[in-house]
Motif scaffolding. Structure first.
Motif, short mmCIF file in Angstrom:
data_model
loop_
_atom_site.label_atom_id
_atom_site.label_comp_id
_atom_site.label_asym_id
_atom_site.label_seq_id
_atom_site.Cartn_x
_atom_site.Cartn_y
_atom_site.Cartn_z
N GLY A 24 34.06 15.71 14.33
CA GLY A 24 34.05 14.33 14.81
C GLY A 24 32.90 13.51 14.28
N LEU A 25 32.40 13.88 13.09
CA LEU A 25 31.24 13.21 12.51
C LEU A 25 31.61 12.43 11.26
CD1 LEU A 25 28.79 16.25 12.72
CD2 LEU A 25 28.95 14.35 14.35
N GLU A 26 30.94 11.33 11.01
CA GLU A 26 31.09 10.61 9.75
C GLU A 26 30.46 11.46 8.65
OE1 GLU A 26 32.11 8.44 6.83
OE2 GLU A 26 32.70 7.76 8.84
N PRO A 27 31.23 11.87 7.63
CA PRO A 27 30.70 12.82 6.64
C PRO A 27 29.40 12.39 5.97
CG PRO A 27 33.07 12.71 6.45
CD PRO A 27 32.68 11.66 7.45
N SER A 28 29.31 11.14 5.53
CA SER A 28 28.10 10.72 4.82
C SER A 28 26.87 10.81 5.70
CB SER A 28 28.26 9.30 4.29
OG SER A 28 28.53 8.40 5.35
N ASN A 32 23.74 13.99 5.60
CA ASN A 32 22.38 13.49 5.42
C ASN A 32 21.50 13.88 6.59
OD1 ASN A 32 22.76 12.23 2.93
ND2 ASN A 32 23.56 10.37 3.90
N ASP A 33 22.07 14.72 7.48
CA ASP A 33 21.39 15.25 8.66
C ASP A 33 21.01 14.15 9.65
OD1 ASP A 33 20.72 17.52 10.03
OD2 ASP A 33 18.62 17.42 9.46
N ALA A 34 21.76 13.06 9.65
CA ALA A 34 21.53 12.04 10.67
C ALA A 34 21.92 12.61 12.02
CB ALA A 34 22.35 10.79 10.36
N GLY A 35 20.99 12.64 12.94
CA GLY A 35 21.25 13.20 14.26
C GLY A 35 21.09 14.71 14.32
N GLY A 36 20.61 15.33 13.22
CA GLY A 36 20.37 16.77 13.23
C GLY A 36 21.62 17.62 13.35
N ASN A 37 22.66 17.28 12.59
CA ASN A 37 23.94 17.98 12.71
C ASN A 37 24.13 19.13 11.72
OD1 ASN A 37 25.40 16.50 14.85
ND2 ASN A 37 25.15 14.75 13.47
N SER A 38 23.15 19.34 10.85
CA SER A 38 23.36 20.34 9.80
C SER A 38 23.64 21.73 10.37
CB SER A 38 22.16 20.39 8.86
OG SER A 38 20.98 20.71 9.59
#
Length: 224
Positions: A24-28, A32-38
């Motif tokens: 459910g995340l925007e890929p770009s 880029n680890d926005a929000g620490g999702n890596s």
């Protein structure tokens, strides 16, 4: 909830796009680890890559050991997902099993078959999720509510040059190639890399008919 409705307009996705959309995340933003999702993306990417590699190995084994019918049975188990390029070349092999050659066998063993370069179609992603009982925040079903095309009704059913035009257009439309180059030059580059048996004149014909920019004259960003 992230609005992902703009992704309803595409049929094919890179592996990284598939993984981000599943969560459910925007890929770009996600990669880029926005929000620490890596850390959330890694296990999804690993699963997708492993199941793609299963399909790659199954195809290699089946070319050598078995028939197209048995190959199809291997590839519809819950552990395999084919890419668009793999599926197309597999259908060509089904029709010409006596000469897999560079049309499939060599491709499977080449750098072109690397997971990182593949595109995955909705009609392969959705059954893969369903077979494995895997959840997804983004629905890979047809956003118009129509059933997805049967997996046997794919671009490989088209005449070769029309098939190549169809696949090349979608690859470039989804970002393949040098962004500073013209659409036509990117089409040409894709065809030369992925349809090596077409010949120079056929590549020129296909790139011309697939190019949506029909305005005459040299383009400012073109790299001739």
């Amino acid at each position: 909830m992230t609005d992902l409705s703009h992704w309803d307009y595409t049929w094919t996705f890179s592996g990284r796009e598939v993984c981000a959309l599943i969560l459910g995340l925007e890929p770009s933003d996600a990669w880029n680890d926005a929000g620490g999702n890596s850390s959330r993306l890694v296990p999804v990417l690993r699963r997708l890559q492993e199941d793609y590699e299963r399909a790659r190995i199954s195809n290699l084994r089946c070319i050598i050991e078995t028939t197209p019918e048995k190959r199809h049975a291997y590839l519809t188990d819950m552990w395999c997902i084919e890419s668009e390029g793999m599926r197309i070349r597999g259908r060509v092999f089904d029709r010409q099993p006596e000469d897999p050659g560079r049309t499939f066998l060599t491709w499977l063993q080449s750098e072109e078959a690397r997971f990182e370069t593949q595109l995955f179609n909705r009609r392969f992603i959705l059954p893969w999720l369903e077979r494995g009982q895997l959840s997804s925040c983004y629905s890979f079903a047809d956003p118009g509510g129509r059933p997805l095309p049967d997996v046997d009704l794919d671009p490989a059913d088209l005449p070769l040059e029309l098939q190549a035009a169809n696949i090349a257009f979608r690859a470039v439309f989804n970002g393949y190639g040098d962004p500073e180059s013209t659409f036509k030059n990117r089409l040409t580059a894709y065809l030369e890399a992925n349809f090596v048996g077409l010949g120079t004149e056929a590549v020129k014909r296909i790139a011309t008919v697939s190019n949506p920019d029909k305005e005459p004259g040299r383009k400012k960003v073109a790299k001739e």
